[in-house]
Design a protein around this motif. Sequence first.
Motif, PDB file in Angstrom:
ATOM      1  N   ALA A   8     -46.938   5.885  75.550  1.00 43.40           N
ATOM      2  CA  ALA A   8     -47.448   4.721  74.992  1.00 43.40           C
ATOM      3  C   ALA A   8     -46.552   3.616  75.986  1.00 43.40           C
ATOM      4  N   HIS A  10     -44.852   0.209  76.134  1.00 43.69           N
ATOM      5  CA  HIS A  10     -44.276  -0.323  74.760  1.00 43.69           C
ATOM      6  C   HIS A  10     -43.620  -1.870  75.412  1.00 43.69           C
ATOM      7  N   ILE A  76     -48.368  10.645  69.712  1.00 50.06           N
ATOM      8  CA  ILE A  76     -47.643  10.036  70.870  1.00 50.06           C
ATOM      9  C   ILE A  76     -46.209  10.664  71.156  1.00 50.06           C
ATOM     10  N   SER A 287     -54.446   6.967  82.942  1.00 49.71           N
ATOM     11  CA  SER A 287     -54.099   5.999  81.823  1.00 49.71           C
ATOM     12  C   SER A 287     -55.547   5.717  81.121  1.00 49.71           C
ATOM     13  N   ILE A 337     -50.921   5.485  77.944  1.00 45.67           N
ATOM     14  CA  ILE A 337     -51.780   4.707  77.068  1.00 45.67           C
ATOM     15  C   ILE A 337     -51.201   3.227  77.203  1.00 45.67           C
ATOM     16  N   ASN A 338     -52.065   2.238  77.595  1.00 45.08           N
ATOM     17  CA  ASN A 338     -51.430   0.718  77.890  1.00 45.08           C
ATOM     18  C   ASN A 338     -52.228   0.047  76.704  1.00 45.08           C
ATOM     19  N   TRP A 340     -48.882   0.391  73.520  1.00 41.53           N
ATOM     20  CA  TRP A 340     -48.827   0.305  72.093  1.00 41.53           C
ATOM     21  C   TRP A 340     -48.753  -0.659  71.283  1.00 41.53           C
ATOM     22  N   LEU A 349     -52.432   0.095  70.245  1.00 39.95           N
ATOM     23  CA  LEU A 349     -52.743   1.285  69.326  1.00 39.95           C
ATOM     24  C   LEU A 349     -52.172   0.899  67.668  1.00 39.95           C
TER      25      LEU A 349
END
Length: 370
Positions: A8, A10, A76, A287, A337-338, A340, A349
């Motif tokens: 993720a 951040h 994650i 992603s 994953i774009n 957190w 997320l």
Amino acid sequence: MKKIRPIALHLPQYHPFPENDEWWGKGFTEWTNVTKAKPLFDNHYQPHLPADLGFYDLRLEEARMAQELLAKEYGIYGFCYYHYWFNGKRLMNEPVDRKLKNPKEDLPFMLCWANENWTRRWDGNDHEVLIEQKYSVKDDEDHIDFLLPIMKDPRYIKVNNKPIIVIYKPNILPNVQETIKCWREKAKATGLELYICHMGFSYQKDWDQLVDGFDAVIDFEPFGIRRKSVFKEIQERSRKPEKGIIDKIKGRLGKKITENTYNSVPYQWMGGNLTPQKDFHCKIFPSVVPGWDNTSRRGKNPTLVLENSTPQYFEDWLSKIKSDFTPYSEEENFIFINAWNEWAEGNHLEPDQKFGRKYLEVVKKLFLNQ
């Protein structure tokens, strides 16, 4: 099937620091923008407000630990922290610096050098530059000398013992091949090999190719390289605002309403028509985004609004890229994953007051017990 490691992105913001005090006002953090956001049209989800973790301050160990515990609970593998370096000057560095000193914060991590100018608009392209990137051979050397001790941290994410470093936009470096050559040589002198990635954007020249000298490209959604540009889709749709809300928007904005006033597309479009991994002639890590809407930062002129994001649509998209993705080796197995916690981009997320932990539950369902 090889195990996949979800990473993720951040944003280590959400704490006061002197430059923000100077530029935006005493005590400013990203939360300042987040809480001021207003909906621009019917059913526009704004503002995005945090739930479980609250309006945290990332200088606090308790806040960082809460993030890590939540990430672990829902599958994650690690965080990719944005790293802000301007010729030796760093911004938003407190959260990572404090993590490095605290062995209790044991979630794996890597760094992505956000190598744009720092501007009023946070997009790197505005003319009002607050801190400029000035590239040089000396800066390349100083930068990697700073990074190498961090890369030797046992928590730092590696591929076959090679620490991963990501460059956000390699195309804006004057000679990116010389930069990464310098980095590799300096690392090798200390006994390290590097695994160097860059982000891939559909609006870049040669967007479907790996930049020479890099090991892999990371698809950067929602502006990624696995489909046509989201902005081309906006132009082609020429979608007019729904009947009945045009007068409301006119009254709120005080200007003529044109098609695609808000640069919006349906979220569910994002997971369709993706170019398969096998069609790329380079290593590409996929992603996905849980949403995108930077109204918080840009007010009435957001760059992009992905409308009607839901956990189900997110699961559909994430399931597709997981099914399509074959890791390149046991450790070249990342899905990004774009993001957190990009709250001012409507892209997080972390639990919010509308959906709670439902986006995290999707990640847990697909990855926790692989």
